[in-house]
Structures are given as C-alpha cells and as structure tokens.
Enzyme design. Sequence first.
Site, PDB file in Angstrom:
ATOM      1  N   TYR A 142       0.869  -1.256  -0.129  1.00  0.00           N
ATOM      2  CA  TYR A 142       0.201  -0.012   0.004  1.00  0.00           C
ATOM      3  C   TYR A 142       0.997   1.319   0.170  1.00  0.00           C
ATOM      4  CZ  TYR A 142      -3.991  -3.159   1.030  1.00  0.00           C
ATOM      5  OH  TYR A 142      -5.044  -4.176   1.218  1.00  0.00           O
ATOM      6  N   LYS A 188       3.569 -15.336   1.654  1.00  0.00           N
ATOM      7  CA  LYS A 188       3.294 -15.813   0.155  1.00  0.00           C
ATOM      8  C   LYS A 188       4.964 -16.344  -0.190  1.00  0.00           C
ATOM      9  CE  LYS A 188       0.728 -17.115  -3.024  1.00  0.00           C
ATOM     10  NZ  LYS A 188       0.099 -18.653  -3.197  1.00  0.00           N
ATOM     11  N   ASP A 220      -2.876 -17.872   0.681  1.00  0.00           N
ATOM     12  CA  ASP A 220      -4.107 -18.557   0.019  1.00  0.00           C
ATOM     13  C   ASP A 220      -4.497 -19.673   1.261  1.00  0.00           C
ATOM     14  OD1 ASP A 220      -1.590 -19.688  -0.445  1.00  0.00           O
ATOM     15  OD2 ASP A 220      -2.189 -20.447  -2.304  1.00  0.00           O
ATOM     16  N   ASP A 244      -5.123  -7.025   5.865  1.00  0.00           N
ATOM     17  CA  ASP A 244      -6.212  -6.124   5.286  1.00  0.00           C
ATOM     18  C   ASP A 244      -7.570  -7.143   5.008  1.00  0.00           C
ATOM     19  OD1 ASP A 244      -8.268  -4.165   4.806  1.00  0.00           O
ATOM     20  OD2 ASP A 244      -6.836  -3.831   2.977  1.00  0.00           O
ATOM     21  N   ASP A 248     -10.702  -8.964   8.018  1.00  0.00           N
ATOM     22  CA  ASP A 248     -12.075  -8.757   7.658  1.00  0.00           C
ATOM     23  C   ASP A 248     -12.772 -10.147   7.620  1.00  0.00           C
ATOM     24  OD1 ASP A 248     -12.066  -6.163   7.468  1.00  0.00           O
ATOM     25  OD2 ASP A 248     -13.147  -5.811   5.591  1.00  0.00           O
TER      26      ASP A 248
END
Length: 355
Positions: A142, A188, A220, A244, A248
């Site tokens: 980000y 990852k 994943d 992020d 959620d």
Amino acid sequence: MRNYKIGVIKGDGIGPEIVDEAIKVLDAVAVAEKFNISYEEFLLGGAAIDATGVPLPDETIQGVKRMDAVLFGAIGGPKWDNLERHLRPESGLLGLRKAMGTYANLRPATVYDELINASTLKPSVVKGVDIMVVRELTGGIYFGQPREYGEDKAYNTMVYTKEEVVRIAKVAFEIAMKRDKRVCSVDKANVLEVSQFWREIVEEIAKDYPEVELSHMYVDNAAMQLIRDPRQFDVILTGNIFGDILSDAASMLSGSIGLLPSASTGDGVGLYEPIHGSAPDIAGQGIANPIATIASAAMMLRYALNEDSAANRIENAIKKALADGYRTGDIGAFDAKEIVSTTEMGSIIADYASK
Ligand code: NAD
C-alpha cells in the site's frame, strides 16, 4: 496509586453514546482495581469540522501525544459527505493514525458462546474461536515505491525493510506471550522474495521467545483454514495487504459488527476503537451496541496500560451480560432474554465488571 491519562475522542453519530458507556465501565474497574483514570477530550471528524473547520485540529495531534492511550468512538456521517476529500471526517482519522505512528493493527475475532448462532458458519466450527490478527499497517504494497498508473501499465511495489518486519514481529510475539503462546506468520514465501525475507526475519525474532510456538502458512491456505477450522489459530502475524483481507474475513466469524474491538499501536500512544463506523442511521436513538467500544477499552487496559486484571474483568463482564441474555437490538434475534438500550448495556457490564 497508578494514574493514567486517557485521551477520549467521541466523534460523530453513535460515537458519543458508545464512548460514554466505555468510560462508565473503565471507571468501575478503576475503582475495583485501585487505579486512577483522568480523561481529556479531543475533537476529530465531523465534530471537529463543525467546531474548527478542519477534521483534524492541531490541538488533537499535539494533545493525544501527551496521553497514555486514546479511546475513540467513530467519525463520519452524511452531513459532511459532500466536502472535498481532504476536509472530510475520514481524512482526519487517517491523518491522526499517521501522526501517531501506529504501525500495528490488532484485531481480535472472538466468538461468544451465547451468540454462536449469529455467525454464518456452523456452531461446531466457530465455537471457542479466539484469534488475534496482528497486521502490519504502515508498510508493504500500500505504501511501497515505485508505484505508477500509466497508460499501458500500472504497478505497485511490495517492500518491507528489516526494521519494519522486526517491530511488527515483536508485537505479535509479545501478544502471544499474553495469550496461548502460538504465532502463525502468514506470507506468500513460495512466490515472493519479500515474503521469504519476512519469514527469515520472523524466525530470527522467534529465537527471543522460546516459549512461543511459531508456524508459517501461505496466505491462500490461511484464507481457507480460517473458514475450515478457525480454532487452530491463536495469533496471526501478517503484512499489510494480507492482513487487510484476513482480518475482515476473521471478523465475520463472530457475526456482528457491534461486538468487535481493535487497537492500532506503535512505539508511541495507541488508538483503541470499535471496528464499526458511526452508524448515523441509528444515532441518537439509544439503541447502539456499546460492546465493541467497551471491549476496545479492555484492549487498552491490557496492551497500553498493562492492567491485565482489569481487562479480564471487562471481558468476563461482557460474557456474563451476554450469558444472562441481555442484548441490544442488533443482536436481539439471538437467544435474547431482554432487549436493552445502549446505556442499560453499559451499566450492566460496569456492574458485573466491578464485582
Ligand atoms: P457503519 O459501521 O457505521 O454501519 C453499518 C451498519 O451497522 C449500520 O446499519 C449500522 O446501524 C450498524 N452498526 C454499526 N455499528 C453498530 C453498533 N455499535 N450497534 C448497532 N449497530 C451498528 O458503516 P457505514 O454505514 O458504512 O458508515 C457510516 C459512517 O461511518 C460513514 O460516514 C463512514 O465513513 C463512517 N465510518 C467510520 C469509521 C471509523 O470511524 N473508524 C469506520 C467505518 C465507517
């Protein structure tokens, strides 16, 4: 006597209603645990715009730095939606987080037994879930440079420095020491160099915490495991973009937005707030659920003030209020014995927490 200075930002919409209840509960545990709390109020968001013309006044930026921690409600509402972006309430909150240097976002996902039917997953899957997602908040893709939006291509860059990984990993391990002593670092690393780097640094930091069990998981797989068997997790440590998404997903395990607290911490003062917004649709009606804010106050006691016993009092009081069947309207459909108002819920929890 321990003395604490708490900055209070009530904000807009239901903000003042829910923060008042959290203060009621904090005052009750302060008496029971024999410490003093003094409060200082600061303006942010719509309330600040109305009073000063800007969403983040200088007095707020300077003032919160003098506090031991900041308790925050929520900001925003239709009244300020048509202002220019940089003058809107939301930019005040982003600016405040930046000014406070809060690089760690802590989001617990707890499933209360009494509200197990509020989850969209089967009770047998979510019963007993108690996860803490530790998300790096100020680095990663980000913020990474270079970034470009061009005519033929666009790109962002995922960058982590050693310093950034070290400090967030330490936060996760310290929290694990206060919990079940297990950290699952999510990355990852099979595809991304930055993740491989992340993983190696996390392993280095783990050596300083021999009591904590460290595992690694690809993002994943972590997304799948959160839905398949969320109970396997204690602390999830991850970067900005993965966190992020995963936080959620994890928050939905509990089924209601009015229950979930959060903390944003760094090397300085931390910000403690519910994950929900200012709910203008129900503001001023006395029906908002104050539990997410009260649980945020418990996080503040545990992580900012090291008052674990007081934090436990609050968390146990929330569980007892739910076990006794008290519900605000938003969770009224799930095994309620009595629907109560915002202030009644605050008083019940304050009463239980003081005993
Ligand atoms: P919201 O979280 O405010 O509300 C979503 C829905 O959940 C609404 O129906 C609301 O009534 C309900 N709800 C939320 N909290 C509740 C509670 N404690 N008890 C009972 N019901 C509750 O999200 P939104 O409607 O998308 O946004 C409203 C305003 O809040 C916007 O201005 C938005 O920008 C702002 N917002 C602020 C923050 C923040 O301050 N951190 C976060 C998100 C949204």
